[in-house]
Design an enzyme around this catalytic site. Structure first.
Site, short mmCIF file in Angstrom:
data_model
loop_
_atom_site.label_atom_id
_atom_site.label_comp_id
_atom_site.label_asym_id
_atom_site.label_seq_id
_atom_site.Cartn_x
_atom_site.Cartn_y
_atom_site.Cartn_z
N ASN A 9 0.86 -1.15 -0.06
CA ASN A 9 0.11 0.05 -0.16
C ASN A 9 1.04 1.08 -0.05
O ASN A 9 1.53 1.58 1.09
CB ASN A 9 -0.94 -0.09 1.46
CG ASN A 9 -1.66 1.20 1.38
OD1 ASN A 9 -1.74 2.23 0.27
ND2 ASN A 9 -2.21 1.38 2.63
N LYS A 11 0.44 4.44 -0.15
CA LYS A 11 -0.34 5.77 0.36
C LYS A 11 -0.20 6.60 -0.57
O LYS A 11 -0.18 6.65 -1.69
CB LYS A 11 0.40 5.65 1.72
CG LYS A 11 0.21 4.48 2.56
CD LYS A 11 0.47 4.62 4.14
CE LYS A 11 0.19 3.12 4.62
NZ LYS A 11 0.61 3.22 6.04
N HIS A 95 -8.98 1.80 5.03
CA HIS A 95 -7.87 1.69 5.81
C HIS A 95 -7.98 2.70 7.02
O HIS A 95 -8.53 3.81 6.92
CB HIS A 95 -6.62 2.55 4.64
CG HIS A 95 -5.32 2.29 5.35
ND1 HIS A 95 -4.75 3.05 6.37
CD2 HIS A 95 -4.36 1.21 5.37
CE1 HIS A 95 -3.52 2.85 6.66
NE2 HIS A 95 -3.13 1.66 5.94
N GLU A 97 -6.12 5.02 8.08
CA GLU A 97 -6.00 6.46 7.72
C GLU A 97 -7.02 7.24 6.98
O GLU A 97 -7.27 8.33 7.38
CB GLU A 97 -4.59 6.46 6.86
CG GLU A 97 -3.29 6.29 7.59
CD GLU A 97 -2.28 5.68 6.81
OE1 GLU A 97 -2.39 5.62 5.49
OE2 GLU A 97 -1.30 5.23 7.22
N GLU A 167 -5.09 -4.62 10.73
CA GLU A 167 -3.89 -3.74 10.95
C GLU A 167 -4.27 -2.85 12.09
O GLU A 167 -4.98 -1.80 12.26
CB GLU A 167 -3.93 -2.63 9.73
CG GLU A 167 -3.96 -3.10 8.33
CD GLU A 167 -3.30 -2.34 7.43
OE1 GLU A 167 -2.00 -2.48 6.79
OE2 GLU A 167 -3.79 -1.09 7.12
N GLY A 173 3.16 2.53 10.58
CA GLY A 173 4.17 3.71 10.20
C GLY A 173 4.73 3.99 11.59
O GLY A 173 5.43 4.86 11.48
N SER A 213 3.91 -2.09 10.13
CA SER A 213 5.34 -2.17 10.01
C SER A 213 5.98 -3.57 9.87
O SER A 213 6.62 -4.35 10.30
CB SER A 213 5.72 -1.68 11.56
OG SER A 213 5.24 -0.54 11.64
P1 13P Z 1 3.57 0.33 7.52
O1 13P Z 1 3.98 -0.85 6.90
O2 13P Z 1 4.15 1.58 6.85
O3 13P Z 1 3.38 0.30 9.04
O4 13P Z 1 2.04 0.60 6.97
C1 13P Z 1 0.99 -0.25 6.98
C2 13P Z 1 -0.26 0.10 6.47
O5 13P Z 1 -0.84 0.90 6.80
C3 13P Z 1 -0.34 -0.91 5.14
O6 13P Z 1 -1.94 -0.54 4.87
#
Ligand code: 13P
Length: 252
Positions: A9, A11, A95, A97, A167, A173, A213
């Site tokens: 992903n 982002k 997601h 976010e 997640e 992140g 992560s």
């Molecule tokens: P990270 O791998 O950067 O922690 O992000 C995970 C994520 O949100 C994947 O959708």
């Protein structure tokens, strides 16, 4: 056997030019590694470049969101039909976010999921608890609730096109990964919710990813867990070598 799916992903990262360069570099590194499906979910503007660069490779392209209406006065939004015509096969929905910054709710996650499935897309539906919710002891309740809400009115035969990604918000992140046991447990709660809503066979066959992560150093241990059928990877999907190492872990 459940299909393992390793999905990046991206982002809000990468431009169309960088997308083409990245996929051209990645393709030979992951060629023939077919024990998992390999997906890159990219920003909408990067989709044409990604689809073009991925032609003839084992890399599949996904979007990061989809609107639930077929068309109309929804400035800035993208429909499932548009994604399909552009060559997209997967789409990330709900997601954390988007839930946190863009007003996404369990209801809109459900509507987007239904629209994606109706159009023939594979939906990667994200669920996960915040640290506060975990500390209050709500993880199981919340994961089951989010999973069932997201999949309300999904038909049993459409479930083959559903992937759920667990997640934990506190692991995204942050560099803090859930332990393999926590990932396995969270994914197990998701699977239990599928069993309650759709029955045991459906629960046994659905792919449940872990995300948060995941990287080249911890992927093998996370993927070794019985309930972890792949990963949804943010930061580490932006580096060809790290992403390849995760694909390798899924192919070991
Ligand atoms: P990270 O791998 O950067 O922690 O992000 C995970 C994520 O949100 C994947 O959708």
């Amino acid at each position: 056997m459940r299909r393992t799916v390793i999905a990046g992903n991206w982002k809000m990262n990468m431009t169309p030019k960088k997308t083409a360069e990245f996929i051209k570099a990645l393709a030979p590194m992951v060629a023939g590694k077919d024990k998992c499906d390999i997906v890159l979910c990219v920003p909408a503007i990067d989709i044409p470049a990604a689809v073009e660069a991925a032609k003839g490779t084992n890399i599949k392209i996904g979007a990061e969101n989809v609107h639930f209406k077929a068309s109309g006065a929804y400035t800035g939004e993208i429909s499932a039909e548009m994604l399909v015509e552009a060559g997209v096969e997967y789409v990330v929905i709900g997601h954390s976010e988007r839930r946190q910054y863009f007003g996404e709710t369990d209801k809109t996650v459900n509507l987007r999921t239904l629209a994606a499935l109706e159009a023939g897309l594979k939906a990667i539906v994200c669920v996960g608890e915040t640290l506060e919710e975990r500390e209050l002891g709500y993880t199981e309740t919340l994961l089951k609730y989010q999973t069932k809400m997201a999949l309300t009115n999904v038909k049993a035969e459409q479930l083959k096109n559903v992937i759920v990604a667990y997640e934990p918000v506190w692991a995204i992140g942050t560099g803090v990964t859930a332990t393999a046991e926590q990932a396995d447990e969270g994914n197990g709660f998701v699977r239990a919710a599928i069993a309650e809503a759709f029955g045991n066979d459906a629960a046994e066959s659905i792919t449940v990813q872990y995300g948060g992560s995941m990287n080249d150093g911890n992927a093998a241990e996370l993927l070794s867990k019985v309930n972890v059928d792949g990963g949804l990877i943010g930061g580490a999907s932006l580096k060809t070598d790290k992403f390849t190492a995760i694909v390798d872990a899924a192919n070991a």
